[in-house]
Design a protein around this motif. Structure first.
Motif, PDB file in Angstrom:
ATOM      1  N   MET A   1       0.844  -1.189   0.000  1.00 25.74           N
ATOM      2  CA  MET A   1       0.000   0.000   0.000  1.00 25.74           C
ATOM      3  C   MET A   1       0.876   1.233   0.000  1.00 25.74           C
ATOM      4  SD  MET A   1      -3.017   1.186   0.100  1.00 25.74           S
ATOM      5  CE  MET A   1      -3.578  -0.518   0.187  1.00 25.74           C
ATOM      6  N   LEU A   2       0.639   2.129  -0.936  1.00 29.39           N
ATOM      7  CA  LEU A   2       1.410   3.364  -0.990  1.00 29.39           C
ATOM      8  C   LEU A   2       0.552   4.513  -0.467  1.00 29.39           C
ATOM      9  CD1 LEU A   2       2.876   2.961  -4.611  1.00 29.39           C
ATOM     10  CD2 LEU A   2       3.986   2.344  -2.452  1.00 29.39           C
ATOM     11  N   LEU A   3       1.077   5.241   0.506  1.00 35.57           N
ATOM     12  CA  LEU A   3       0.394   6.422   1.038  1.00 35.57           C
ATOM     13  C   LEU A   3       1.351   7.610   0.882  1.00 35.57           C
ATOM     14  CD1 LEU A   3      -1.004   5.014   4.454  1.00 35.57           C
ATOM     15  CD2 LEU A   3      -2.139   4.999   2.220  1.00 35.57           C
ATOM     16  N   PRO A   4       1.364   8.228  -0.292  1.00 32.00           N
ATOM     17  CA  PRO A   4       2.349   9.287  -0.549  1.00 32.00           C
ATOM     18  C   PRO A   4       2.163  10.504   0.352  1.00 32.00           C
ATOM     19  CG  PRO A   4       1.373   8.486  -2.602  1.00 32.00           C
ATOM     20  CD  PRO A   4       0.563   7.911  -1.494  1.00 32.00           C
ATOM     21  N   GLY A   5       0.901  10.873   0.648  1.00 35.07           N
ATOM     22  CA  GLY A   5       0.674  11.989   1.566  1.00 35.07           C
ATOM     23  C   GLY A   5       0.915  13.351   0.942  1.00 35.07           C
ATOM     24  N   ASP A   6       1.556  14.236   1.721  1.00 31.32           N
ATOM     25  CA  ASP A   6       1.678  15.646   1.336  1.00 31.32           C
ATOM     26  C   ASP A   6       3.129  16.063   1.092  1.00 31.32           C
ATOM     27  OD1 ASP A   6      -1.107  15.855   2.023  1.00 31.32           O
ATOM     28  OD2 ASP A   6      -0.518  16.020   4.141  1.00 31.32           O
ATOM     29  N   GLY A   7       3.263  17.296   0.577  1.00 35.34           N
ATOM     30  CA  GLY A   7       4.589  17.902   0.433  1.00 35.34           C
ATOM     31  C   GLY A   7       5.494  17.054  -0.442  1.00 35.34           C
TER      32      GLY A   7
END
Ligand code: IPM
Ligand code: MN
Length: 351
Positions: A1-7
């Protein structure tokens, strides 16, 4: 599972994924990826920092690779929720009580640290930060006060929470140099006196072969800078671990180099760089992807049992640094390369 998120999260996770693809090709594995929202981007899309579908998808994954969460856009103190709440919730929901943060300065980067090379040379510490208890998760509140308001956060731990993380740390120490240091503030805090007694009991009864000592957190902040080589595995509560590992990252020269693994007793592990979303450099293609790439190595080792694959990545990163390639954070003002270029160097070194 990839959770790249922010910034810079998406930029560094992209490089992590490229490394996983290369491992798949080289070793004949097949990784199935899916991507979900967490943090500020999830607040924008769904009004919550950890949407239900993200959490449900993570529960079914073999492992989770996370970039970073947060940024000035979501910093309004009056906002109903913050990106960081998503990170805390996923740690708690997946019961990831042990956060492993290895600090091992690269011999090729001794000059990137603000500390003298003779002090940091040979340092190899595994920090184990308790991740689902303490002040981060205790009762919190505010109420009016004669002077304005008062606010509180409760630091709370129970025996079981202390036992499991101390046990995991002692097991790690057994596989390393056989030493465990527990860091607390037992001269002042009752919670820490519980840590001390529970931890001493576990060590005496179950790990007589592991050399065990305790250090007060203020002293540890100092020892980390004056004699870092003396420590092997260090276990501590949530907030102390948060602070000491940012300090410890300076031994390596940059936060951009430190990976972390958050583990529980069952279920998927969560892997992330210890750095934040770095909004000041987001989108510029200059972030250091090595912390995330090293987090991928930890993922292969701890969640998938692929030790050789993990070592392949770590050796490649070492070779890239030995060859003198530097992102801006570790270039000391000299020539630097971008995020994708650094990723490409690692891929080339793996080949
Ligand atoms: C970390 C971060 C987080 C923490 C923040 C973003 C909530 O600093 O992973 O160390 O405090 O745990
Ligand atoms: Mn932190």
């Amino acid at each position: 599972m990839l959770l790249p998120g922010d910034g810079i999260g998406p930029e560094v996770v992209k490089e992590g994924r490229r490394v996983l693809d290369a491992i798949a090709t080289r070793f004949g594995h097949r990784f199935v990826f899916s991507e979900h929202l967490i943090g500020g981007c999830a607040i924008d899309a769904h009004g919550v920092a950890l949407p239900d579908d993200t959490l449900a998808a993570c529960r079914t994954a073999s492992a989770v690779l996370l970039g970073a969460v947060g940024g000035p856009k979501w910093d309004d103190p009056k906002a109903k929720t913050r990106p960081e709440a998503g990170l805390l919730k996923i740690r708690k929901e997946l019961q990831l009580f042990a956060n492993l943060r290895p600090i091992k300065p690269s011999p090729h980067l001794l000059d990137a640290s603000p500390l003298r090379p003779d002090i940091i040379k040979g340092t190899d510490i595994l920090f184990v930060r308790e991740l689902t208890g303490g002040l981060y998760f205790g009762e919190a509140g505010r109420k009016p006060h004669a002077s304005g308001e008062e606010a509180w956060n409760v630091m709370i731990y129970n025996t079981g929470e202390i036992e499991r993380v101390v046990r995991m740390s002692a097991q790690a120490a057994r596989k390393r140099r056989g030493r465990l240091t527990m860091v607390d503030k037992a001269n002042v805090l009752e919670v820490c006196r519980l840590w001390r007694s529970v931890s001493a009991k576990i060590m005496a009864e179950e790990f007589p072969d592991v050399k065990y000592d305790v250090v007060l957190v203020d002293a540890m902040a100092m020892h980390l800078l004056s004699r870092p080589r003396d420590f092997d595995v260090v276990v501590t509560e949530n907030l102390f671990g948060d602070i000491l590992t940012d300090e410890g990252s300076m031994l390596t020269g940059s936060m951009g180099l430190l990976p972390s693994a958050s583990l529980g007793t069952s279920g998927p592990g969560l892997y992330e760089p210890i750095h934040g979303s770095a909004p000041d450099i987001a989108g510029k293609g200059i972030a250091n992807p090595l912390a995330t790439i090293l987090a991928v190595a930890m993922l292969l080792r701890h969640s998938l049992g692929l030790e050789q694959e993990a070592a392949t990545i770590e050796t490649a990163v070492d070779a890239v640094l030995a060859a003198g390639h530097r992102t801006r954070d570790i270039a000391a003002g000299k020539h630097s390369i971008g995020t994708e270029e650094m990723g490409a160097k690692v891929l080339a070194a793996m080949a």
